[in-house]
Motif scaffolding. Structure first.
Motif, PDB file in Angstrom:
ATOM      1  N   PHE A 201      28.702  57.261  30.670  1.00 17.73           N
ATOM      2  CA  PHE A 201      29.714  56.593  31.482  1.00 17.73           C
ATOM      3  C   PHE A 201      30.538  57.630  32.231  1.00 17.73           C
ATOM      4  O   PHE A 201      30.899  58.665  31.668  1.00 17.73           O
ATOM      5  N   PHE A 202      30.840  57.318  33.471  1.00 18.74           N
ATOM      6  CA  PHE A 202      31.730  58.158  34.263  1.00 18.74           C
ATOM      7  C   PHE A 202      32.914  57.301  34.696  1.00 18.74           C
ATOM      8  O   PHE A 202      32.739  56.266  35.346  1.00 18.74           O
ATOM      9  N   CYS A 203      34.094  57.704  34.300  1.00 21.07           N
ATOM     10  CA  CYS A 203      35.283  56.935  34.647  1.00 21.07           C
ATOM     11  C   CYS A 203      36.422  57.906  34.969  1.00 21.07           C
ATOM     12  O   CYS A 203      36.843  58.666  34.096  1.00 21.07           O
ATOM     13  N   PRO A 204      36.868  57.928  36.216  1.00 20.32           N
ATOM     14  CA  PRO A 204      36.466  57.046  37.308  1.00 20.32           C
ATOM     15  C   PRO A 204      35.016  57.301  37.751  1.00 20.32           C
ATOM     16  O   PRO A 204      34.485  58.396  37.582  1.00 20.32           O
ATOM     17  N   ALA A 205      34.419  56.280  38.316  1.00 20.40           N
ATOM     18  CA  ALA A 205      33.059  56.386  38.830  1.00 20.40           C
ATOM     19  C   ALA A 205      32.997  57.412  39.955  1.00 20.40           C
ATOM     20  O   ALA A 205      33.980  57.661  40.653  1.00 20.40           O
ATOM     21  N   ARG A 206      31.828  58.007  40.119  1.00 19.04           N
ATOM     22  CA  ARG A 206      31.637  59.046  41.141  1.00 19.04           C
ATOM     23  C   ARG A 206      31.395  58.387  42.501  1.00 19.04           C
ATOM     24  O   ARG A 206      30.293  58.388  43.047  1.00 19.04           O
ATOM     25  N   LEU A 207      32.464  57.824  43.047  1.00 21.76           N
ATOM     26  CA  LEU A 207      32.420  57.126  44.327  1.00 21.76           C
ATOM     27  C   LEU A 207      33.424  57.762  45.271  1.00 21.76           C
ATOM     28  O   LEU A 207      34.459  58.272  44.831  1.00 21.76           O
ATOM     29  N   ASP A 208      33.139  57.696  46.571  1.00 20.47           N
ATOM     30  CA  ASP A 208      34.163  58.183  47.490  1.00 20.47           C
ATOM     31  C   ASP A 208      35.300  57.162  47.537  1.00 20.47           C
ATOM     32  O   ASP A 208      35.176  56.024  47.079  1.00 20.47           O
TER      33      ASP A 208
ATOM     34  N   GLU B 235      41.792  53.492  29.255  1.00 25.20           N
ATOM     35  CA  GLU B 235      42.131  54.877  28.911  1.00 25.20           C
ATOM     36  C   GLU B 235      42.173  55.755  30.164  1.00 25.20           C
ATOM     37  O   GLU B 235      43.082  56.583  30.331  1.00 25.20           O
ATOM     38  N   ALA B 236      41.194  55.569  31.061  1.00 24.37           N
ATOM     39  CA  ALA B 236      41.158  56.388  32.276  1.00 24.37           C
ATOM     40  C   ALA B 236      42.364  56.121  33.173  1.00 24.37           C
ATOM     41  O   ALA B 236      42.786  56.998  33.932  1.00 24.37           O
ATOM     42  N   ALA B 237      42.926  54.915  33.076  1.00 27.50           N
ATOM     43  CA  ALA B 237      44.113  54.565  33.868  1.00 27.50           C
ATOM     44  C   ALA B 237      45.397  55.123  33.257  1.00 27.50           C
ATOM     45  O   ALA B 237      46.479  54.938  33.827  1.00 27.50           O
ATOM     46  N   GLY B 238      45.273  55.794  32.108  1.00 28.09           N
ATOM     47  CA  GLY B 238      46.444  56.348  31.457  1.00 28.09           C
ATOM     48  C   GLY B 238      47.232  55.331  30.650  1.00 28.09           C
ATOM     49  O   GLY B 238      48.400  55.561  30.312  1.00 28.09           O
ATOM     50  N   LEU B 239      46.579  54.209  30.327  1.00 26.67           N
ATOM     51  CA  LEU B 239      47.231  53.161  29.552  1.00 26.67           C
ATOM     52  C   LEU B 239      46.781  53.227  28.101  1.00 26.67           C
ATOM     53  O   LEU B 239      45.691  53.707  27.793  1.00 26.67           O
ATOM     54  N   ASP B 240      47.628  52.743  27.219  1.00 22.09           N
ATOM     55  CA  ASP B 240      47.291  52.671  25.801  1.00 22.09           C
ATOM     56  C   ASP B 240      46.635  51.323  25.524  1.00 22.09           C
ATOM     57  O   ASP B 240      47.205  50.272  25.842  1.00 22.09           O
ATOM     58  N   PHE B 241      45.447  51.337  24.921  1.00 21.75           N
ATOM     59  CA  PHE B 241      44.702  50.112  24.695  1.00 21.75           C
ATOM     60  C   PHE B 241      45.500  49.117  23.848  1.00 21.75           C
ATOM     61  O   PHE B 241      45.546  47.917  24.143  1.00 21.75           O
ATOM     62  N   GLY B 242      46.149  49.604  22.807  1.00 24.38           N
ATOM     63  CA  GLY B 242      46.937  48.721  21.957  1.00 24.38           C
ATOM     64  C   GLY B 242      48.100  48.094  22.694  1.00 24.38           C
ATOM     65  O   GLY B 242      48.392  46.900  22.524  1.00 24.38           O
ATOM     66  N   VAL B 243      48.768  48.874  23.510  1.00 28.69           N
ATOM     67  CA  VAL B 243      49.901  48.357  24.284  1.00 28.69           C
ATOM     68  C   VAL B 243      49.419  47.295  25.267  1.00 28.69           C
ATOM     69  O   VAL B 243      50.078  46.268  25.467  1.00 28.69           O
ATOM     70  N   VAL B 244      48.268  47.519  25.884  1.00 34.05           N
ATOM     71  CA  VAL B 244      47.722  46.521  26.807  1.00 34.05           C
ATOM     72  C   VAL B 244      47.435  45.218  26.064  1.00 34.05           C
ATOM     73  O   VAL B 244      47.792  44.123  26.524  1.00 34.05           O
ATOM     74  N   CYS B 245      46.794  45.310  24.895  1.00 35.29           N
ATOM     75  CA  CYS B 245      46.513  44.097  24.113  1.00 35.29           C
ATOM     76  C   CYS B 245      47.811  43.397  23.727  1.00 35.29           C
ATOM     77  O   CYS B 245      47.906  42.163  23.802  1.00 35.29           O
ATOM     78  N   ARG B 246      48.803  44.171  23.320  1.00 33.23           N
ATOM     79  CA  ARG B 246      50.089  43.572  22.949  1.00 33.23           C
ATOM     80  C   ARG B 246      50.747  42.896  24.140  1.00 33.23           C
ATOM     81  O   ARG B 246      51.251  41.769  24.029  1.00 33.23           O
ATOM     82  N   ASP B 247      50.719  43.558  25.294  1.00 33.01           N
ATOM     83  CA  ASP B 247      51.353  42.981  26.470  1.00 33.01           C
ATOM     84  C   ASP B 247      50.649  41.701  26.923  1.00 33.01           C
ATOM     85  O   ASP B 247      51.291  40.742  27.371  1.00 33.01           O
TER      86      ASP B 247
END
Length: 328
Positions: A242-249, A307-319
């Motif tokens: 997996f590449f995240c972010p994807a290798r796109l222009d 994760e690549a967006a700099g967000l915490d997975f647990g916090v996202v689920c909680r929100d």
């Protein structure tokens, strides 16, 4: 004050205390759903939220009637989990839940219908046909397959009109492959979606709405070691890169994000979704399908994008759970 997490949105405080995570179910995607549910439950517990993890089986309604949770977080994949039925039951029980309402789920789960709707909003979709098993039986499989090949050409991709995790899905490189692919598909659904196979870069784009409108997460580029993103490639560690972010222009990445948000809005989805796309060799973003209950396993693309967006997975689920509580 309870031991739950407190969240303020628009001046309203939601004190999240008890969440029921639904996982498992009776679909072929049971095992994946269990893994997804465990990860969501663990992430919420890490933030001090009391979580019950349960299957959507007999006894569920009696259990939630006896001890209702504040919010339900469905992490059920496949039929029931994604076709809107379990959400209809939650609505009948008066329980708020994370994710899209029943009608939106039904539309998104039916891949041919979802394709038609997003195409009407300007998204580029592969040419294809949706045919029931009875059409091949009643009209003669050789004649129907010959017409498909004459119209769509090769290569093709065959998949059930409903469902996920690549069950019943197969690439078709030659005319001889088509019959076997259809047999495999009909083991999981009575209707096959047969599409031109688009060659290019396969990507997945998650969409979240944490209270200020839907936004796209970074695209995840998917490179399976065998060239096909099948069940094994999805859920076996090391089988896919997996590449995240994807290798796109930047221009293509922006178009992919716009496509995912367009699909999310066009289908009436809510809270979260995942759109699967292909960037063809000309740089065009092509829509494949959308998922209303994205996988949450260690190898699933939505958590990778969070994760690549700099967000915490647990916090996202909680929100997400807190938004559902406020909505309820």
């Amino acid at each position: 004050m309870t031991n739950g997490a407190e969240h303020r949105e628009g001046g309203t405080v939601a004190d999240l205390d008890r969440v029921l995570v639904l996982a498992g179910g009776m679909s072929p995607e049971h095992e994946v759903s269990v893994l997804s549910g465990r990860r969501v439950a663990e992430a919420l517990r890490r933030l001090g939220v009391e979580v019950q993890l349960a299957d959507a089986g007999a006894g569920l309604l009696d259990a939630i009637a006896a001890d209702p949770p504040q919010v339900v977080f469905p992490v059920l994949h496949g039929a029931a989990g994604e076709d809107g039925s379990i959400r209809e039951i939650l609505d009948l029980a008066g329980l708020p839940y994370v994710g899209a309402p029943p009608q939106a789920c039904r539309i998104a789960f039916a891949k041919p219908i979802a394709k038609t709707i997003v195409a009407g909003r300007g998204l580029d979709v592969p040419r294809g046909v949706a045919l029931p098993k009875s059409a091949f039986h009643d009209l003669g499989a050789p004649a129907v397959m010959a017409r498909i090949l004459d119209t769509l050409g090769l290569p093709l991709f065959v998949k059930p009109d409903q469902g996920g995790s690549a069950f019943g899905a197969a690439p078709v490189e030659t005319a001889e492959d088509l019959s076997a692919a259809l047999v495999g598909c009909f083991a999981y659904s009575d209707t096959a979606l047969i599409e031109e196979r688009v060659e290019g870069t396969e990507i997945s784009v998650g969409v979240l709405d944490l209270g200020e409108g839907p936004f796209a997460l970074p695209a995840v580029e998917i490179v399976p070691d065998g060239g096909v993103y099948d069940y094994s490639a999805r859920y076996t560690a090391g089988r896919t890169e997996f590449f995240c972010p994807a290798r796109l222009d930047d221009e293509v990445a922006s178009a992919a994000a716009d496509a995912a948000i367009t699909a999310h809005l066009a289908l009436g989805l809510r809270d979260l979704s995942r759109t699967d796309l292909i960037v063809d060799r000309d740089g065009r973003v092509r829509f494949l399908e959308v998922n209303v209950a994205p996988g949450m396993t260690r190898t699933s693309t939505l958590p990778l994008a969070v994760e690549a967006a700099g967000l915490d997975f647990g916090v996202v689920c909680r929100d997400l759970a807190q938004r559902a509580l406020l909505r309820g």
